[in-house]
Design a protein around this motif. Sequence first.
Motif, mmCIF file in Angstrom:
data_model
loop_
_atom_site.group_PDB
_atom_site.id
_atom_site.type_symbol
_atom_site.label_atom_id
_atom_site.label_comp_id
_atom_site.label_asym_id
_atom_site.label_seq_id
_atom_site.Cartn_x
_atom_site.Cartn_y
_atom_site.Cartn_z
ATOM 1 N N ASP A 1 -9.346 2.678 7.942
ATOM 2 C CA ASP A 1 -7.891 2.666 7.819
ATOM 3 C C ASP A 1 -7.552 1.698 6.686
ATOM 4 O OD1 ASP A 1 -5.149 2.334 8.030
ATOM 5 O OD2 ASP A 1 -5.143 2.277 10.222
ATOM 6 N N PHE A 2 -7.427 2.217 5.456
ATOM 7 C CA PHE A 2 -7.179 1.333 4.315
ATOM 8 C C PHE A 2 -5.832 0.607 4.391
ATOM 9 C CE2 PHE A 2 -10.527 3.727 1.809
ATOM 10 C CZ PHE A 2 -11.360 2.630 1.657
ATOM 11 N N PRO A 3 -4.741 1.238 4.843
ATOM 12 C CA PRO A 3 -3.511 0.457 5.023
ATOM 13 C C PRO A 3 -3.692 -0.703 5.996
ATOM 14 C CG PRO A 3 -2.987 2.786 4.945
ATOM 15 C CD PRO A 3 -4.483 2.689 5.004
ATOM 16 N N ALA A 4 -4.522 -0.506 7.038
ATOM 17 C CA ALA A 4 -4.783 -1.609 7.969
ATOM 18 C C ALA A 4 -5.581 -2.720 7.287
ATOM 19 C CB ALA A 4 -5.529 -1.099 9.199
ATOM 20 N N VAL A 5 -6.483 -2.347 6.362
ATOM 21 C CA VAL A 5 -7.178 -3.367 5.564
ATOM 22 C C VAL A 5 -6.154 -4.177 4.783
ATOM 23 C CG1 VAL A 5 -8.752 -3.739 3.617
ATOM 24 C CG2 VAL A 5 -9.337 -2.063 5.380
ATOM 25 N N CYS A 6 -5.162 -3.500 4.214
ATOM 26 C CA CYS A 6 -4.114 -4.215 3.468
ATOM 27 C C CYS A 6 -3.324 -5.148 4.377
ATOM 28 C CB CYS A 6 -3.194 -3.211 2.784
ATOM 29 S SG CYS A 6 -3.984 -2.341 1.406
ATOM 30 N N ARG A 7 -3.020 -4.693 5.573
ATOM 31 C CA ARG A 7 -2.285 -5.567 6.495
ATOM 32 C C ARG A 7 -3.111 -6.809 6.829
ATOM 33 N NH1 ARG A 7 -0.780 -0.424 8.515
ATOM 34 N NH2 ARG A 7 -2.360 -0.453 10.170
ATOM 35 N N ALA B 1 0.829 -1.224 0.000
ATOM 36 C CA ALA B 1 0.000 0.000 0.000
ATOM 37 C C ALA B 1 0.855 1.263 0.000
ATOM 38 C CB ALA B 1 -0.950 -0.003 1.200
ATOM 39 N N ALA B 2 1.907 1.267 -0.806
ATOM 40 C CA ALA B 2 2.877 2.355 -0.749
ATOM 41 C C ALA B 2 2.424 3.626 -1.456
ATOM 42 C CB ALA B 2 4.211 1.893 -1.359
ATOM 43 N N HIS B 3 1.471 3.512 -2.377
ATOM 44 C CA HIS B 3 1.135 4.692 -3.167
ATOM 45 C C HIS B 3 -0.341 5.077 -3.024
ATOM 46 C CE1 HIS B 3 5.142 5.224 -4.589
ATOM 47 N NE2 HIS B 3 5.207 3.955 -4.921
ATOM 48 N N GLN B 4 -1.190 4.822 -3.999
ATOM 49 C CA GLN B 4 -2.559 5.339 -3.913
ATOM 50 C C GLN B 4 -3.268 4.904 -2.627
ATOM 51 O OE1 GLN B 4 -4.772 6.151 -7.908
ATOM 52 N NE2 GLN B 4 -3.846 4.122 -8.101
ATOM 53 N N THR B 5 -3.142 3.629 -2.261
ATOM 54 C CA THR B 5 -3.844 3.142 -1.074
ATOM 55 C C THR B 5 -3.357 3.828 0.193
ATOM 56 O OG1 THR B 5 -4.064 0.991 -2.150
ATOM 57 C CG2 THR B 5 -4.508 1.077 0.213
ATOM 58 N N GLY B 6 -2.065 4.082 0.254
ATOM 59 C CA GLY B 6 -1.491 4.661 1.457
ATOM 60 C C GLY B 6 -1.508 6.173 1.498
ATOM 61 N N HIS B 7 -2.061 6.805 0.462
ATOM 62 C CA HIS B 7 -2.070 8.267 0.395
ATOM 63 C C HIS B 7 -3.466 8.819 0.105
ATOM 64 C CE1 HIS B 7 2.229 7.403 -0.257
ATOM 65 N NE2 HIS B 7 2.454 8.625 0.187
ATOM 66 N N ASN B 8 -4.500 8.060 0.415
ATOM 67 C CA ASN B 8 -5.831 8.586 0.121
ATOM 68 C C ASN B 8 -6.510 9.076 1.396
ATOM 69 O OD1 ASN B 8 -7.181 6.449 1.437
ATOM 70 N ND2 ASN B 8 -7.379 5.259 -0.436
ATOM 71 N N SER B 9 -7.772 9.452 1.285
ATOM 72 C CA SER B 9 -8.455 10.114 2.398
ATOM 73 C C SER B 9 -9.079 9.136 3.388
ATOM 74 C CB SER B 9 -9.556 11.044 1.859
ATOM 75 O OG SER B 9 -10.520 10.293 1.137
ATOM 76 N N ASN B 10 -8.963 7.823 3.113
ATOM 77 C CA ASN B 10 -9.512 6.792 4.017
ATOM 78 C C ASN B 10 -11.027 6.915 4.185
ATOM 79 O OD1 ASN B 10 -7.306 5.037 4.876
ATOM 80 N ND2 ASN B 10 -6.426 6.891 5.766
ATOM 81 N N VAL B 11 -11.694 7.361 3.123
ATOM 82 C CA VAL B 11 -13.148 7.446 3.130
ATOM 83 C C VAL B 11 -13.724 6.245 2.387
ATOM 84 C CG1 VAL B 11 -15.160 8.757 2.336
ATOM 85 C CG2 VAL B 11 -13.178 9.958 3.299
ATOM 86 N N VAL B 12 -14.697 5.598 3.003
ATOM 87 C CA VAL B 12 -15.478 4.552 2.336
ATOM 88 C C VAL B 12 -16.662 5.250 1.686
ATOM 89 C CG1 VAL B 12 -16.810 2.434 2.607
ATOM 90 C CG2 VAL B 12 -14.777 2.805 4.013
ATOM 91 N N HIS B 13 -16.643 5.339 0.362
ATOM 92 C CA HIS B 13 -17.670 6.089 -0.350
ATOM 93 C C HIS B 13 -18.977 5.306 -0.416
ATOM 94 C CE1 HIS B 13 -15.130 9.428 -1.476
ATOM 95 N NE2 HIS B 13 -14.174 8.565 -1.752
ATOM 96 N N ALA B 14 -20.070 6.052 -0.537
ATOM 97 C CA ALA B 14 -21.394 5.439 -0.537
ATOM 98 C C ALA B 14 -21.856 5.022 -1.927
ATOM 99 C CB ALA B 14 -22.412 6.420 0.065
ATOM 100 N N GLY B 15 -21.235 5.597 -2.985
ATOM 101 C CA GLY B 15 -21.690 5.344 -4.350
ATOM 102 C C GLY B 15 -22.609 6.428 -4.865
ATOM 103 N N LEU B 16 -22.473 7.595 -4.302
ATOM 104 C CA LEU B 16 -23.388 8.709 -4.553
ATOM 105 C C LEU B 16 -23.225 9.342 -5.926
ATOM 106 C CD1 LEU B 16 -25.348 10.938 -3.413
ATOM 107 C CD2 LEU B 16 -23.290 12.092 -2.567
ATOM 108 N N TYR B 17 -21.991 9.520 -6.388
ATOM 109 C CA TYR B 17 -21.724 10.439 -7.487
ATOM 110 C C TYR B 17 -21.803 9.817 -8.877
ATOM 111 C CZ TYR B 17 -19.779 13.126 -3.615
ATOM 112 O OH TYR B 17 -19.611 13.795 -2.423
ATOM 113 N N TYR B 18 -21.831 8.523 -8.985
ATOM 114 C CA TYR B 18 -21.502 7.859 -10.235
ATOM 115 C C TYR B 18 -22.742 7.567 -11.079
ATOM 116 C CZ TYR B 18 -17.822 7.480 -6.862
ATOM 117 O OH TYR B 18 -16.937 7.789 -5.872
ATOM 118 N N ARG B 19 -22.523 7.550 -12.380
ATOM 119 C CA ARG B 19 -23.613 7.340 -13.332
ATOM 120 C C ARG B 19 -24.352 6.044 -13.015
ATOM 121 N NH1 ARG B 19 -22.982 4.468 -17.749
ATOM 122 N NH2 ARG B 19 -20.715 4.716 -17.610
ATOM 123 N N PRO B 20 -25.671 6.099 -12.881
ATOM 124 C CA PRO B 20 -26.432 4.884 -12.574
ATOM 125 C C PRO B 20 -26.159 3.776 -13.593
ATOM 126 C CG PRO B 20 -27.823 6.809 -12.290
ATOM 127 C CD PRO B 20 -26.536 7.295 -12.900
#
Length: 396
Positions: free
Chosen positions: A144-150, A37-56
Amino acid sequence: MRRVIVVGGGILGLAVASELTARGRHVTVLEKEHRWAAHQTGHNSNVVHAGLYYRPGSAKARLSVAGNHSIVAFAREHGVPVDVCGKLVVAATERERPALHQLARRAEDNGVPATVVSAAEAREYEPEVACVAALRVHSTAVIDFPAVCRALVNSLSGAGADLRLGTPALGIRSGRHGGVEVATPQGVLRADALVNCAGLHADRVARLAGITPSARIVPFRGEYHTLRPDRRHLVRGLIYPVPDPALPFLGVHLTRLLDGSVHAGPNAVLALKREGYRWRDVSVTDLAETLTFPGTWRLARRHAVPAGYSEVARSLSAHRFAASLTRLVPAIGRADLVRGPAGVRAQAVWPDGTLVDDFLVETARDQVHVLNAPSPAATSALEIAADVADRLGIAR
């Protein structure tokens, strides 16, 4: 098909490895860095998104809504910290109210639990917020996405997976009798199939395997600030603006993390290196590849003014960055911000300069290449993994 090589040790590569292992396959994971998790996974906002924004009906919509449930369930099962706290998307002015209601309709179309609330009701969640109305999204979480990776690594290790850090894929070719051969610094590995989850280098790995990807990765750096500890009380949870539908980025927002810290951001500027977390991180090779891609210039013509200018200005001026937050929470000022970490988003771009707005997965014989998996890929990781295994024809 018994043996599979997965290139990439972020959350997606590890989730794919876990799914394949659960389906009875022996998996080797190759990660070029010396940690997971050295790059995108370890540098994101750690938000679990709901699926709100995306095209149905899009993959992002389907897989993020399902992923919201599966990643939270995984975290709880494995003792990974997670808090389903919900969030507010706020219309700061009357002009933004129609877009807010349009977002509410999209939430309904996607099956996302969300409620339009008044300004007074919004302040019951966030006393310092300024808005004319807001959308309360109930299933958004922080994790904690890095913890998910661990946890995934521990599970894979226990299941006998071959996990190799510091092992880049140097060359990939089809085997003489089917399958694939992957050259590494430690020798050539052979397997029945290959899955490319290389994130910022996914298009390069595809080309290494003899595939001509339909889109190119263009890296965008997202920069964050944090609120000073004595000002964290201004934000109780997550506060987002109404996003610009023309852009894949959600706008500068406020996120209270599990440790109580509050992150503000990110903005979005072109990174001068695929793993360029600062302005001074420059790779001549990476930059030349970006600038010689016609899609980059066509993208720039679409968005350079005013969006691109605003993002660069926010990057260079903490006052401008603070002004974006003041629209949401007027009590926040420049003095309340401390420059924080940054991440780099692997955003795929079509040759015509349009952004790939959905997950993009391309296949070849005995190969699956995940070519566009930015946010909400971490949220959707377990669901994307199941889709990848299905594409390989591996039964559950």
